[in-house]
Design a protein around this motif. Structure first.
Motif, PDB file in Angstrom:
ATOM      1  N   CYS A  42     -10.590  -7.086  -1.467  1.00  0.00           N
ATOM      2  CA  CYS A  42      -9.550  -6.466  -2.303  1.00  0.00           C
ATOM      3  C   CYS A  42     -10.106  -5.380  -3.213  1.00  0.00           C
ATOM      4  N   GLY A  43     -11.369  -5.490  -3.616  1.00  0.00           N
ATOM      5  CA  GLY A  43     -11.910  -4.565  -4.602  1.00  0.00           C
ATOM      6  C   GLY A  43     -12.084  -3.144  -4.107  1.00  0.00           C
ATOM      7  N   PHE A  44     -12.324  -2.972  -2.807  1.00  0.00           N
ATOM      8  CA  PHE A  44     -12.582  -1.635  -2.269  1.00  0.00           C
ATOM      9  C   PHE A  44     -11.268  -0.921  -1.974  1.00  0.00           C
ATOM     10  N   GLN A  45     -11.184   0.359  -2.344  1.00  0.00           N
ATOM     11  CA  GLN A  45      -9.979   1.141  -2.103  1.00  0.00           C
ATOM     12  C   GLN A  45     -10.267   2.237  -1.086  1.00  0.00           C
ATOM     13  N   TYR A  46      -9.501   2.224  -0.004  1.00  0.00           N
ATOM     14  CA  TYR A  46      -9.689   3.190   1.080  1.00  0.00           C
ATOM     15  C   TYR A  46      -9.002   4.506   0.761  1.00  0.00           C
ATOM     16  N   ASP A  47      -9.502   5.566   1.385  1.00  0.00           N
ATOM     17  CA  ASP A  47      -8.934   6.902   1.195  1.00  0.00           C
ATOM     18  C   ASP A  47      -7.702   7.137   2.054  1.00  0.00           C
ATOM     19  N   ALA A  48      -7.504   6.320   3.075  1.00  0.00           N
ATOM     20  CA  ALA A  48      -6.361   6.472   3.978  1.00  0.00           C
ATOM     21  C   ALA A  48      -6.251   5.218   4.827  1.00  0.00           C
ATOM     22  N   ALA A  49      -5.083   5.043   5.458  1.00  0.00           N
ATOM     23  CA  ALA A  49      -4.893   3.911   6.373  1.00  0.00           C
ATOM     24  C   ALA A  49      -3.935   4.301   7.482  1.00  0.00           C
ATOM     25  N   THR A  50      -4.109   3.651   8.621  1.00  0.00           N
ATOM     26  CA  THR A  50      -3.184   3.808   9.749  1.00  0.00           C
ATOM     27  C   THR A  50      -2.750   2.423  10.216  1.00  0.00           C
ATOM     28  N   CYS A  51      -1.543   2.365  10.751  1.00  0.00           N
ATOM     29  CA  CYS A  51      -1.007   1.113  11.301  1.00  0.00           C
ATOM     30  C   CYS A  51      -0.039   1.504  12.415  1.00  0.00           C
ATOM     31  N   MET A  52      -0.577   1.741  13.584  1.00  0.00           N
ATOM     32  CA  MET A  52       0.200   2.328  14.667  1.00  0.00           C
ATOM     33  C   MET A  52       0.640   1.266  15.683  1.00  0.00           C
ATOM     34  N   LEU A  53       1.949   1.187  15.900  1.00  0.00           N
ATOM     35  CA  LEU A  53       2.544   0.296  16.905  1.00  0.00           C
ATOM     36  C   LEU A  53       2.213  -1.175  16.636  1.00  0.00           C
ATOM     37  N   VAL A  54       2.286  -1.549  15.373  1.00  0.00           N
ATOM     38  CA  VAL A  54       1.967  -2.916  14.951  1.00  0.00           C
ATOM     39  C   VAL A  54       3.120  -3.571  14.203  1.00  0.00           C
ATOM     40  N   ARG A  61      -4.939  -2.046  -0.958  1.00  0.00           N
ATOM     41  CA  ARG A  61      -6.304  -1.679  -0.595  1.00  0.00           C
ATOM     42  C   ARG A  61      -6.492  -0.168  -0.475  1.00  0.00           C
ATOM     43  N   LEU A  62      -5.486   0.586  -0.908  1.00  0.00           N
ATOM     44  CA  LEU A  62      -5.559   2.042  -0.845  1.00  0.00           C
ATOM     45  C   LEU A  62      -5.687   2.643  -2.236  1.00  0.00           C
ATOM     46  N   ALA A  63      -6.441   3.728  -2.323  1.00  0.00           N
ATOM     47  CA  ALA A  63      -6.540   4.475  -3.573  1.00  0.00           C
ATOM     48  C   ALA A  63      -5.218   5.179  -3.854  1.00  0.00           C
ATOM     49  N   ASP A  64      -4.932   5.423  -5.115  1.00  0.00           N
ATOM     50  CA  ASP A  64      -3.717   6.140  -5.476  1.00  0.00           C
ATOM     51  C   ASP A  64      -3.750   7.532  -4.841  1.00  0.00           C
ATOM     52  N   GLY A  65      -2.661   7.894  -4.175  1.00  0.00           N
ATOM     53  CA  GLY A  65      -2.579   9.180  -3.497  1.00  0.00           C
ATOM     54  C   GLY A  65      -3.058   9.156  -2.049  1.00  0.00           C
ATOM     55  N   ALA A  66      -3.520   7.999  -1.576  1.00  0.00           N
ATOM     56  CA  ALA A  66      -4.016   7.897  -0.205  1.00  0.00           C
ATOM     57  C   ALA A  66      -2.875   8.004   0.801  1.00  0.00           C
ATOM     58  N   PRO A  67      -3.062   8.747   1.899  1.00  0.00           N
ATOM     59  CA  PRO A  67      -2.040   8.827   2.945  1.00  0.00           C
ATOM     60  C   PRO A  67      -2.042   7.581   3.829  1.00  0.00           C
ATOM     61  N   PHE A  68      -0.858   7.249   4.306  1.00  0.00           N
ATOM     62  CA  PHE A  68      -0.685   6.083   5.176  1.00  0.00           C
ATOM     63  C   PHE A  68       0.185   6.499   6.350  1.00  0.00           C
ATOM     64  N   PHE A  69      -0.261   6.167   7.563  1.00  0.00           N
ATOM     65  CA  PHE A  69       0.466   6.512   8.784  1.00  0.00           C
ATOM     66  C   PHE A  69       0.860   5.243   9.525  1.00  0.00           C
ATOM     67  N   ILE A  70       2.133   5.189   9.912  1.00  0.00           N
ATOM     68  CA  ILE A  70       2.646   3.986  10.563  1.00  0.00           C
ATOM     69  C   ILE A  70       3.617   4.382  11.673  1.00  0.00           C
ATOM     70  N   ALA A  71       3.561   3.665  12.785  1.00  0.00           N
ATOM     71  CA  ALA A  71       4.515   3.864  13.882  1.00  0.00           C
ATOM     72  C   ALA A  71       4.959   2.498  14.373  1.00  0.00           C
ATOM     73  N   ALA A  72       6.241   2.385  14.757  1.00  0.00           N
ATOM     74  CA  ALA A  72       6.760   1.083  15.169  1.00  0.00           C
ATOM     75  C   ALA A  72       8.043   1.240  15.964  1.00  0.00           C
ATOM     76  N   ILE A  73       8.352   0.240  16.767  1.00  0.00           N
ATOM     77  CA  ILE A  73       9.676   0.129  17.367  1.00  0.00           C
ATOM     78  C   ILE A  73      10.655  -0.181  16.238  1.00  0.00           C
ATOM     79  N   GLN A  74      11.752   0.551  16.195  1.00  0.00           N
ATOM     80  CA  GLN A  74      12.727   0.362  15.129  1.00  0.00           C
ATOM     81  C   GLN A  74      14.143   0.422  15.707  1.00  0.00           C
ATOM     82  N   GLY A  75      15.099  -0.087  14.956  1.00  0.00           N
ATOM     83  CA  GLY A  75      16.493   0.028  15.359  1.00  0.00           C
ATOM     84  C   GLY A  75      17.280  -1.244  15.130  1.00  0.00           C
TER      85      GLY A  75
END
Length: 230
Positions: free
Chosen positions: A107-119, A136-150
Motif C-alpha cells: 500500500c505504501g508505494f504509489q505508482y505513476d500510472a496503471a492499466t486494467c484492460m479487459l478485466v 496505489r496511484l500517485a495524485d494525478g496518475a493516469p489510469f486506463f481501463i477497458a471492459a465489456i459494458q452494457g
C-alpha cells in the motif's frame, strides 16, 4: 476470453483474443500513445492489473524500456504466458510479475500510472476493486481501463452481440466457442452499463473520465487519479 485462467487452454489466449476483440492491437496502441503523453520517458512506475497474457507489458516495454512495471494477476498460467511473450519478443523489462490480487500489493508505494484492460467485467465487487487501484496511484496518475459494458437486457446490447457474433465467426472462431462465450456473459462475467462504469470510477477517486475506444460492447476509458495534474 472467458475460461478457467489456470486451465492449459490459456496458452491459446494469445492467438484467439485478437480474433475476438475488434481492433485489439489498436486498443493497446491507443492506450500506449495516450499514456505516453502523461509520463516521462526517463522513468515511470506502471502498475498493470491483469497482466497475464502480456499484451500491455509487450506493448509498453517494447516502446518504453526505461519504465518499470509491476504486473499482478491471480493466474500463474497467464503470468507464465506473459513471461513467455516477453522472452520471445526479446524484451527484458524491469518487471515484477506477482501472482495475486491488487489488494495484496504493498500500500505504501504509489505508482505513476496503471492499466486494467479487459478485466473489470470479471470482477463482482467493482467499486472496491477500483478503490484498491486508486489507493496505489500517485495524485494525478493516469489510469486506463477497458471492459465489456452494457445493459444485458436491452435491445441495443442484443443487437451489438449479434453483430459481434458475426465478427468472431468471420475471424475463424467456431460457433461452439461463440455459444460458450455468449452464455458466460452474466454468469462468469458481470458487465454493467458504461454510465455505471464511469460513475464507479468517479466514486473510486478518478476524475476526467473519458472514453477513448469503443467496439461493439467493449469500451475503453482513461481517467486521472484525484485532482492533481490535469
Amino acid at each position: 476470453m472467458n475460461m478457467d485462467w489456470n486451465h492449459p487452454d490459456v496458452y491459446q489466449y494469445e492467438k484467439k483474443i485478437p480474433l475476438k476483440i475488434p481492433c485489439y492491437e489498436m486498443l493497446y496502441d491507443m492506450m500506449d500513445r495516450l499514456l505516453t503523453v502523461r509520463l516521462s520517458e526517463d522513468a515511470a512506475n506502471v502498475m498493470v492489473v491483469g497482466a497475464g497474457g502480456g499484451q500491455e507489458l509487450v506493448t509498453l516495454a517494447k516502446r518504453h524500456p526505461n519504465w518499470s512495471y509491476t504486473g499482478v494477476d491471480p493466474s500463474a498460467s497467464m503470468l507464465g504466458l506473459a513471461r513467455k511473450r516477453l522472452e520471445l519478443a526479446g524484451i527484458q523489462p524491469q518487471a515484477d510479475l506477482i501472482e495475486g490480487e491488487v489488494h495484496q500489493l504493498e500500500c505504501g508505494f504509489q505508482y505513476d500510472a496503471a492499466t486494467c484492460m479487459l478485466v473489470l467485467h470479471f470482477v463482482r465487487h467493482k467499486l472496491e476493486f477500483l478503490q484498491q487501484i486508486a489507493s496505489r496511484l500517485a495524485d494525478g496518475a493516469p489510469f486506463f481501463i477497458a471492459a465489456i459494458q452494457g445493459n444485458m437486457t436491452s435491445e441495443a446490447f442484443k443487437w451489438q452481440m449479434c453483430a459481434w457474433k458475426e465478427h468472431m465467426l468471420a475471424g475463424g472462431i467456431s460457433e461452439q466457442e461463440w455459444e460458450s462465450f455468449s452464455a458466460s456473459i452474466g454468469s462468469r462475467s458481470h458487465p454493467v452499463p458504461a454510465s455505471e462504469v464511469e460513475d464507479l470510477l468517479g466514486k473510486a477517486g478518478f476524475t476526467n473520465v473519458t472514453r477513448f475506444f469503443s467496439a461493439y460492447v467493449i469500451d475503453g476509458w482513461f481517467a486521472v487519479k484525484g485532482g492533481g495534474k490535469q
